[in-house]
Scaffold this active site. Structure first.
Site, PDB file in Angstrom:
ATOM      1  N   GLU A   1      22.166  44.259  19.555  1.00  0.00           N
ATOM      2  CA  GLU A   1      22.424  44.443  18.456  1.00  0.00           C
ATOM      3  C   GLU A   1      23.489  45.699  18.325  1.00  0.00           C
ATOM      4  O   GLU A   1      23.209  46.915  17.565  1.00  0.00           O
ATOM      5  CB  GLU A   1      21.194  44.989  17.474  1.00  0.00           C
ATOM      6  N   PRO A   2      24.699  45.462  18.892  1.00  0.00           N
ATOM      7  CA  PRO A   2      25.521  46.897  18.969  1.00  0.00           C
ATOM      8  C   PRO A   2      26.259  47.118  17.670  1.00  0.00           C
ATOM      9  O   PRO A   2      26.449  45.801  16.714  1.00  0.00           O
ATOM     10  CB  PRO A   2      26.698  46.383  19.963  1.00  0.00           C
ATOM     11  N   GLY A   3      26.491  48.110  17.077  1.00  0.00           N
ATOM     12  CA  GLY A   3      27.104  48.389  15.846  1.00  0.00           C
ATOM     13  C   GLY A   3      28.415  49.282  15.909  1.00  0.00           C
ATOM     14  O   GLY A   3      29.496  49.001  16.277  1.00  0.00           O
ATOM     15  N   ARG A   4      28.127  50.506  16.652  1.00  0.00           N
ATOM     16  CA  ARG A   4      29.120  51.398  16.757  1.00  0.00           C
ATOM     17  C   ARG A   4      30.109  51.342  17.703  1.00  0.00           C
ATOM     18  O   ARG A   4      31.398  51.414  17.331  1.00  0.00           O
ATOM     19  CB  ARG A   4      28.479  53.065  17.213  1.00  0.00           C
TER      20      ARG A   4
ATOM     21  N   GLY B   1      24.074  49.088  20.940  1.00  0.00           N
ATOM     22  CA  GLY B   1      25.250  49.211  21.972  1.00  0.00           C
ATOM     23  C   GLY B   1      25.365  50.366  22.636  1.00  0.00           C
ATOM     24  O   GLY B   1      24.414  51.403  22.377  1.00  0.00           O
TER      25      GLY B   1
ATOM     26  N   TYR C   1      29.594  53.961  10.647  1.00  0.00           N
ATOM     27  CA  TYR C   1      28.655  54.943   9.935  1.00  0.00           C
ATOM     28  C   TYR C   1      29.633  55.934   8.978  1.00  0.00           C
ATOM     29  O   TYR C   1      29.431  57.085   8.942  1.00  0.00           O
ATOM     30  CB  TYR C   1      27.861  55.753  10.936  1.00  0.00           C
TER      31      TYR C   1
ATOM     32  N   ARG D   1      29.126  62.087   8.547  1.00  0.00           N
ATOM     33  CA  ARG D   1      28.890  62.447   9.806  1.00  0.00           C
ATOM     34  C   ARG D   1      28.738  63.853  10.428  1.00  0.00           C
ATOM     35  O   ARG D   1      27.917  64.351  11.100  1.00  0.00           O
ATOM     36  CB  ARG D   1      29.470  61.640  10.901  1.00  0.00           C
TER      37      ARG D   1
ATOM     38  N   CYS E   1      31.379  70.918  -3.457  1.00  0.00           N
ATOM     39  CA  CYS E   1      30.891  71.926  -3.767  1.00  0.00           C
ATOM     40  C   CYS E   1      29.570  72.298  -2.885  1.00  0.00           C
ATOM     41  O   CYS E   1      28.355  72.553  -3.483  1.00  0.00           O
ATOM     42  CB  CYS E   1      30.328  72.203  -5.175  1.00  0.00           C
ATOM     43  N   GLU E   2      29.738  72.319  -1.577  1.00  0.00           N
ATOM     44  CA  GLU E   2      28.684  72.562  -0.579  1.00  0.00           C
ATOM     45  C   GLU E   2      29.294  73.251   0.708  1.00  0.00           C
ATOM     46  O   GLU E   2      30.368  72.563   1.126  1.00  0.00           O
ATOM     47  CB  GLU E   2      27.984  71.413  -0.157  1.00  0.00           C
TER      48      GLU E   2
END
Ligand code: LLP
Length: 414
Positions: A273-276, A239, A370, A312, A342-343
């Site tokens: 095929e929309p997702g977001r 999408g 996501y 993200r 710890c990053e």
């Protein structure tokens, strides 16, 4: 429709004050609005009403069963990319006859499961996959419905990690090779050619690459028809993008009109095929401020959500708006919002002006897509709980993972 709003300075989703949810279920906590999910789905059905179509929700964006079930009840189909996603769709009551199976690495087991379930179509991405599918279908004594995912080589103008339609990407078959592949597919005994598929990337903010891709796909379909290979559907992939900060995503109605002129007088059905855009702005992530750590250069707000909950920002440098759930009256200070992992890459947002104290709840907005589906157990952090709001009703749709569940499959060696 604005399902997210403030009443007396308290942030609400639909009719529910979000601070009460944080208290009741703990944090980090994903929260979704049923109204927003349904409105997003309806905006697709309205925009494409002039074209016979099927909306196949991209399960990867958010694969929680309650969300899949909600879309299934609205009539959606599903775009899956693994056997696990197929199992989820079936467990959520989705119709396998409305499932398309995408992805470059389908295993024979995944193919068998999908054939046994009776899915609508396999979006095949290579010659080797085509031969494997023919063999697996033959072994089961059945015929596999096939689409090729073609790579139209257009630049979607999005983040390089989520751009998929350029020829240097691993996805699809070059559109120039497609006619020969369709001829091959038509000659194989256990395959039935049904459609064509194309997905050029995610978080698209411009319609012109979609129009270019569609034109290239239509030219292919017409060429195939002239050879006697008639397709039943044209799948134009994911999408449109959404607004995280100041993006101007394309208007769905404009996308609908753009495709309606192209589909006028054609027989093929449109698949999308929309997702977001179906889930992204319907969800947010609540997190509690554990510590404020002022510094000479910068101030840190250390929160209890981290890159394992919402990957993200760390992975794509993505921006999510961060707001205080209960507003305080005081001058704002500038904070980097970071998690406990710890990053150095464990950040959720940089240089945000906020009025916060330790113990306050923050909301990371536009986290419905996501977010939870990319969550991991890194640093042995159990995954967050999820809640779905429906007006004033509160549904816990996924319990917080326990430490026990997290280590359940592991064994010591003596
Ligand atoms: N169809 C296929 C074949 C896809 O690969 C994707 C997304 C979609 C549909 C759905 O696209 P959408 O409507 O959501 O744009 N994790 C990244 C996004 C990865 C997208 C992968 N494919 C992110 O958080 O931005």
């Amino acid at each position: 429709m604005n399902t997210l709003h403030r009443i007396d300075g308290r942030l609400h989703l639909e009719d529910v004050a979000l601070d009460t949810l944080a208290q009741r279920f703990g944090t980090p906590l994903y929260v979704y609005s049923r109204q927003a999910l349904e409105a997003a789905y309806e905006s697709y059905t309205e925009a494409f009403a002039a074209i016979p179509h099927l909306i196949c929700y991209a399960v990867k964006a958010n694969s929680s069963l309650a969300i899949l079930n909600l879309f299934a009840r609205l009539g959606a189909g599903f775009d899956i990319v693994s056997g696990g996603e197929l199992a989820r769709v079936l467990a959520a009551g989705g119709d396998p006859g409305k499932v398309v199976f995408s992805g470059v690495g389908k295993t024979a087991d995944e193919m068998r499961a999908a054939l046994q379930a009776g899915i609508l179509c396999f979006n095949v991405e290579s010659v080797s996959e085509l031969h494997r599918l023919d063999r697996v279908a033959g072994e089961l004594g059945t015929v596999a419905p096939v689409s090729f995912r073609v790579n139209p080589d257009v630049d979607p103008k999005t983040h390089p990690y989520i751009s998929t339609g350029l020829k240097e990407n691993k996805f699809g078959v070059p559109i120039a090779d497609a006619p020969a592949l369709y001829r091959l597919a038509a000659s194989l005994p256990n395959l039935k050619v049904t459609g064509v598929d194309c997905h050029i990337g995610s978080q698209l903010t411009d319609l012109s690459p979609l129009a270019d891709a569609a034109d290239r796909v239509f030219a292919l379909v017409d060429g195939l028809a002239a050879e006697g290979i008639a397709l039943h559907h044209i799948d134009l992939g994911g999408g449109v993008g959404i607004r995280y900060r100041d993006e101007t995503p394309p208007d769905l109605a404009a996308y609908g009109r753009m495709l309606a002129t192209r589909f006028a007088g054609r027989r093929e059905k449109l698949l999308l095929e929309p997702g977001r855009s179906l889930v992204g702005n319907a969800g947010l992530l609540l997190t509690r401020v554990e510590y404020l750590k002022p510094g000479e250069d910068r101030n840190f707000a250390i929160v209890d959500a981290a890159m394992n909950d919402l990957m993200r920002p760390a992975l794509y440098d993505a921006y999510h708006d961060i707001v205080a759930v209960v507003q305080r009256q005081a001058p704002a200070r500038r904070y980097d919002i970071v998690g406990p992992i710890c990053e150095t890459g464990d950040f959720l947002g940089f240089a945000r002006d906020l009025v916060v104290e330790e113990g306050d709840i923050l909301a990371l907005l536009s986290a419905g897509a996501y977010g939870m589906s990319m969550a991991s157990n890194y640093n042995s952090r159990p995954r967050a709980a999820e809640v779905l709001i429906d007006k004033n009703a509160i549904h816990l749709i996924r319990e917080r993972e326990t430490q026990q569940a997290m280590i359940a499959g592991e064994r010591l060696v003596y």
